[in-house]
Design a protein around this motif. Structure first.
Motif, PDB file in Angstrom:
ATOM      1  N   ASN A  13     -10.606  -4.902  -3.847  1.00  0.00           N
ATOM      2  CA  ASN A  13     -10.127  -3.901  -4.699  1.00  0.00           C
ATOM      3  C   ASN A  13      -9.398  -2.789  -4.063  1.00  0.00           C
ATOM      4  O   ASN A  13      -9.043  -3.063  -2.976  1.00  0.00           O
ATOM      5  N   GLY A  14      -8.813  -1.925  -4.834  1.00  0.00           N
ATOM      6  CA  GLY A  14      -7.698  -0.848  -4.153  1.00  0.00           C
ATOM      7  C   GLY A  14      -8.469  -0.199  -3.082  1.00  0.00           C
ATOM      8  O   GLY A  14      -7.877   0.300  -2.046  1.00  0.00           O
ATOM      9  N   GLN A  15      -9.815   0.055  -3.387  1.00  0.00           N
ATOM     10  CA  GLN A  15     -10.261   1.106  -2.238  1.00  0.00           C
ATOM     11  C   GLN A  15     -10.420   0.264  -0.881  1.00  0.00           C
ATOM     12  O   GLN A  15     -10.047   1.098  -0.038  1.00  0.00           O
ATOM     13  N   GLU A  16     -10.964  -0.952  -0.948  1.00  0.00           N
ATOM     14  CA  GLU A  16     -11.007  -1.705   0.106  1.00  0.00           C
ATOM     15  C   GLU A  16      -9.548  -1.810   0.958  1.00  0.00           C
ATOM     16  O   GLU A  16      -9.387  -1.638   1.990  1.00  0.00           O
ATOM     17  N   ALA A  17      -8.596  -2.071   0.151  1.00  0.00           N
ATOM     18  CA  ALA A  17      -7.177  -2.005   0.637  1.00  0.00           C
ATOM     19  C   ALA A  17      -6.905  -0.820   1.234  1.00  0.00           C
ATOM     20  O   ALA A  17      -6.164  -0.746   2.523  1.00  0.00           O
ATOM     21  N   TRP A  18      -6.996   0.371   0.380  1.00  0.00           N
ATOM     22  CA  TRP A  18      -6.433   1.587   1.038  1.00  0.00           C
ATOM     23  C   TRP A  18      -7.342   1.799   2.429  1.00  0.00           C
ATOM     24  O   TRP A  18      -6.694   2.509   3.160  1.00  0.00           O
ATOM     25  N   ASN A  19      -8.638   1.638   2.306  1.00  0.00           N
ATOM     26  CA  ASN A  19      -9.311   1.909   3.772  1.00  0.00           C
ATOM     27  C   ASN A  19      -8.746   1.142   4.890  1.00  0.00           C
ATOM     28  O   ASN A  19      -8.684   1.774   5.988  1.00  0.00           O
ATOM     29  N   LYS A  20      -8.182  -0.337   4.705  1.00  0.00           N
ATOM     30  CA  LYS A  20      -7.532  -1.022   5.535  1.00  0.00           C
ATOM     31  C   LYS A  20      -6.194  -0.267   6.067  1.00  0.00           C
ATOM     32  O   LYS A  20      -6.068  -0.413   7.281  1.00  0.00           O
ATOM     33  N   LEU A  21      -5.419   0.278   5.262  1.00  0.00           N
ATOM     34  CA  LEU A  21      -4.201   0.767   5.506  1.00  0.00           C
ATOM     35  C   LEU A  21      -4.592   2.189   6.256  1.00  0.00           C
ATOM     36  O   LEU A  21      -3.774   2.174   7.127  1.00  0.00           O
ATOM     37  N   VAL A  22      -5.464   3.062   5.644  1.00  0.00           N
ATOM     38  CA  VAL A  22      -5.724   4.128   6.710  1.00  0.00           C
ATOM     39  C   VAL A  22      -6.122   3.938   8.023  1.00  0.00           C
ATOM     40  O   VAL A  22      -5.826   4.441   9.050  1.00  0.00           O
TER      41      VAL A  22
END
Length: 310
Positions: free
Chosen positions: A204-213
């Motif tokens: 999901n987008g949250q998991e992707a954003w956490n990875k990017l951060v």
């Protein structure tokens, strides 16, 4: 039906149309719904899939009608005339026959829970999420999967990749955000056929954003992610919110973002453009996805090389 939802883009909200079938409560993203109408007589077509009632022609277009009671394994009850709602996704108009429509609820993607594998397996499950609302559970159905199960030609055209030239593109890392395990598997397969073997998969987008951060804190985000491919509809955080966060970040904003979704239409395309998406494609267009990936990664890497010279 004027859906006109979420004029402000990237809020991580959606509107769910709640309807009933066989006494159970189900939901669909309003962004997929064009019109709701009283049930109209349908013309049966011989030798069609058993879930397809037939065709009707509300205006100048013939539209297939799918009986959701049959899809969900329930007996048909002719004493309930029900309603039809007409949908548009994957560039296709389809009508669904349901018992009743109860209303529209504006909710956050954070409120949508992913069903576990006992409820929704890769192959047979048609639930993408569950929403608790007023002490009842509303099951969000996977309408793309329902339609592609009836007609596989509406799904990803993986055969488009058969003649694609495979090159070693392992030095081009791609981050993917897609909640459907089946679609993730197909997209991964197609990208690997094209030589993109360095893939960072997220549900999901949250998991992707956490990875990017996490990569940004390490100071490696621009090296570890050369392109992002995201679905729109995902629990926790949708693709529009993810795109907004990436494009508003001073470090990440140069990373190309492709929105790859069944929802792409004129209104959704404008929304994606306003958020800074570099490309928006509907899900059957897997060949076009790889072409867009090639083009945007080449541009990104050329710009990075040029920046290093200065």
């Amino acid at each position: 039906m004027d859906t006109n939802i979420l004029l402000e883009s990237g809020t991580n909200e959606l509107e769910i149309l709640e309807f009933t079938v066989g006494g159970n409560h189900y939901g669909i993203n309003v962004a997929k719904v064009i019109e709701i109408m009283n049930y109209q007589p349908v013309t049966p077509i011989p030798n069609t899939h058993p879930f397809v009632e037939g065709l009707f022609m509300p205006r100048d277009e013939m539209i297939s009608v799918i009986n959701l009671r049959k899809c969900l394994g329930m007996p048909v009850d002719d004493s309930i005339p029900g309603l039809l709602f007409v949908t548009n996704f994957n560039n296709l108009n389809t009508a669904f026959h349901v018992d009743s429509v109860l209303g529209i609820h504006r909710v956050s993607w954070e409120d949508i829970h992913t069903p576990d594998s006992t409820i929704s397996s890769d192959e047979s499950g048609v639930a993408t999420g569950v929403l608790k609302f007023d002490d009842k559970l509303i099951v969000i159905l996977d309408f793309e999967k329902i339609v592609s199960n009836i007609n596989p030609e509406t799904g990803l055209k993986v055969s488009e990749m058969n003649n694609y030239e495979t090159k070693d593109r392992s030095q081009c890392p791609i981050l993917l955000a897609e909640d459907s395990k089946l679609l993730m598997k197909l997209i991964e397969e197609c990208l690997k056929k094209a030589g993109y073997t360095n893939l960072i998969l997220n549900e999901n987008g949250q998991e992707a954003w956490n990875k990017l951060v996490e990569f940004k804190k390490e100071g490696t985000v621009l090296d570890k992610v050369h392109l992002i491919i995201t679905d729109i509809e995902m629990p926790k955080m949708d693709g529009h919110r993810l795109t907004k966060l990436v494009k508003e970040d001073d470090t990440m904003k140069h990373i190309p973002v492709i929105i790859f979704s069944s929802l792409i239409n004129e209104q959704i395309r404008r929304k994606g453009e306003s958020l800074g998406a570099d490309e928006q494609l509907t899900k059957p267009e897997i060949g076009q996805l790889v072409e867009a990936v090639d083009r945007l990664i080449a541009k990104y890497e050329a710009e990075r090389e040029e920046a290093k010279k200065h």
